[in-house]
Design an enzyme around this catalytic site. Sequence first.
Site, PDB file in Angstrom:
ATOM      1  N   ARG A 171       0.840  -1.190   0.000  1.00 41.04           N
ATOM      2  CA  ARG A 171       0.000   0.000   0.000  1.00 41.04           C
ATOM      3  C   ARG A 171       0.883   1.251   0.000  1.00 41.04           C
ATOM      4  O   ARG A 171       2.097   1.171   0.212  1.00 41.04           O
ATOM      5  CB  ARG A 171      -0.938  -0.010   1.220  1.00 41.04           C
ATOM      6  CG  ARG A 171      -0.187  -0.332   2.510  1.00 41.04           C
ATOM      7  CD  ARG A 171      -0.743   0.333   3.697  1.00 41.04           C
ATOM      8  NE  ARG A 171      -0.633   1.752   3.588  1.00 41.04           N
ATOM      9  CZ  ARG A 171       0.501   2.418   3.767  1.00 41.04           C
ATOM     10  NH1 ARG A 171       1.637   1.804   4.046  1.00 41.04           N
ATOM     11  NH2 ARG A 171       0.510   3.735   3.644  1.00 41.04           N
TER      12      ARG A 171
ATOM     13  N   ALA B 281       1.093   5.065  -2.290  1.00 40.66           N
ATOM     14  CA  ALA B 281       1.148   5.294  -3.739  1.00 40.66           C
ATOM     15  C   ALA B 281       2.451   4.826  -4.409  1.00 40.66           C
ATOM     16  O   ALA B 281       2.396   4.096  -5.408  1.00 40.66           O
ATOM     17  CB  ALA B 281       0.885   6.777  -4.011  1.00 40.66           C
TER      18      ALA B 281
ATOM     19  N   ASP C 174      -1.672  10.749  -2.636  1.00 44.47           N
ATOM     20  CA  ASP C 174      -1.940   9.638  -3.559  1.00 44.47           C
ATOM     21  C   ASP C 174      -2.141  10.144  -4.984  1.00 44.47           C
ATOM     22  O   ASP C 174      -1.919   9.416  -5.946  1.00 44.47           O
ATOM     23  CB  ASP C 174      -3.167   8.854  -3.093  1.00 44.47           C
ATOM     24  CG  ASP C 174      -2.875   8.225  -1.736  1.00 44.47           C
ATOM     25  OD1 ASP C 174      -3.041   8.910  -0.713  1.00 44.47           O
ATOM     26  OD2 ASP C 174      -2.428   7.067  -1.712  1.00 44.47           O
TER      27      ASP C 174
HETATM   28  O1  MRU Z   1      -4.884   3.191   1.532  1.00 43.27           O
HETATM   29  P1  MRU Z   1      -3.394   3.330   1.617  1.00 43.27           P
HETATM   30  O2  MRU Z   1      -2.805   2.823   2.881  1.00 43.27           O
HETATM   31  O3  MRU Z   1      -2.694   2.832   0.376  1.00 43.27           O
HETATM   32  O4  MRU Z   1      -3.264   4.900   1.634  1.00 43.27           O
HETATM   33  C1  MRU Z   1      -2.267   5.568   1.051  1.00 43.27           C
HETATM   34  C2  MRU Z   1      -1.540   6.240   2.080  1.00 43.27           C
HETATM   35  O5  MRU Z   1      -0.786   5.632   2.792  1.00 43.27           O
HETATM   36  C3  MRU Z   1      -1.686   7.650   2.312  1.00 43.27           C
HETATM   37  O6  MRU Z   1      -2.741   8.286   1.750  1.00 43.27           O
HETATM   38  C4  MRU Z   1      -0.347   8.290   2.174  1.00 43.27           C
HETATM   39  O7  MRU Z   1      -0.334   9.386   2.960  1.00 43.27           O
HETATM   40  C5  MRU Z   1       0.021   8.614   0.759  1.00 43.27           C
HETATM   41  S1  MRU Z   1       0.885   7.350  -0.013  1.00 43.27           S
HETATM   42  C6  MRU Z   1       2.469   8.006  -0.035  1.00 43.27           C
END
Ligand code: MRU
Length: 346
Positions: free
Chosen positions: A45, A47, A233
């Site tokens: 998980r 981005a 993201d």
């Molecule tokens: O649903 P996830 O855990 O994949 O969420 C993404 C994230 O971890 C956050 O939104 C994060 O701050 C950005 S990804 C670098």
Amino acid sequence: MIETLAWTGSALRLLDQTKLPRETVYVDITDERQMHDAIRRLVVRGAPAIGVAAAFGVYLGVRNAGTIDALDRVCDYLATSRPTAVNLFWAIDRVKRIGRERGADAILAQAIAMIDEDHRVNRAIGANGLALLDSIADRKSKIGNPVSILTHCNAGGLCSAGFGTALAPVYLGHERGRRFHVYVDETRPLMQGSRITAYELQANDVPATLICDTMTAAVMSQGKVDAVIVGADRIAANGDAANKIGTLGVAILARHFGVPFFVAAPTSTIDAATKTGADIPIEQRDAAEVTRFAGTQTAPEGVNVYNPAFDVTPAALITSIITERGVATPPNAEKIAELLKSPRSS
Ligand code: MRU
């Protein structure tokens, strides 16, 4: 740093982040179906990590099919795993172009190269972010005292191939002898803050304090936070940024209490084709994530649930967007376009 993903020679080995912090379990992904499932279930998980994993997923699909003719099918399939993090589509498009021109081995070479690239990019984000944190420390005459950061969700090493995005300035500063303290929002419903961010900060010896999401306002009102840093993201062309649900509330609080609010992300998270935050597709997730807690039903059966995984913080609430190519202050369409034109620093 804890390893998020690694190529074994025949599979992509992923740390199963759904089991953190209680169990450290690695799973070997050997085909595109397993990869789709791992991304959808948040085994991998964040981005940047999703992007790198998807690139390997494309290779595995084509390898197993035994023909590059499978390329479009595999790419289209993996692109349905999650909708919001644009790095997924960025990575798939990148390896798709390479696969068309040069075949399956070139896809694998590119996916492997993306691991190193992600490390380099994140260290450059760290350097650009650390300069901002140093100037806050100077302004507040914090020399000798830790700078206090608040973060939401997990944009540390485990959201990436390594080193992280929002936490990169903290890790780099830590390496260089700066002192930080990080408030970690627990980040309901899936607790990426308490399960993952608190875990990795502890593993890397960075002082941290875990708070419930409901405590953020109180902590800021008490003057305990010098700066907020979160990841993203997807960042729209005008600087609006989608990040984990709850980020918008933190940004509004930061503005209210006069705390700088930084978004740190690689330029691969900027989606020039998406004009504003209103155009960013927001993933809706299973109701059970809200009605259950730690495996136990905590809400009445059958209750209506709204469970968007992300929200959008308007550029107007963001002090700066920190990337590997530089910093956009304040973030707006012009500054974002300039960033995308500037040379890569890695
Ligand atoms: O649903 P996830 O855990 O994949 O969420 C993404 C994230 O971890 C956050 O939104 C994060 O701050 C950005 S990804 C670098």
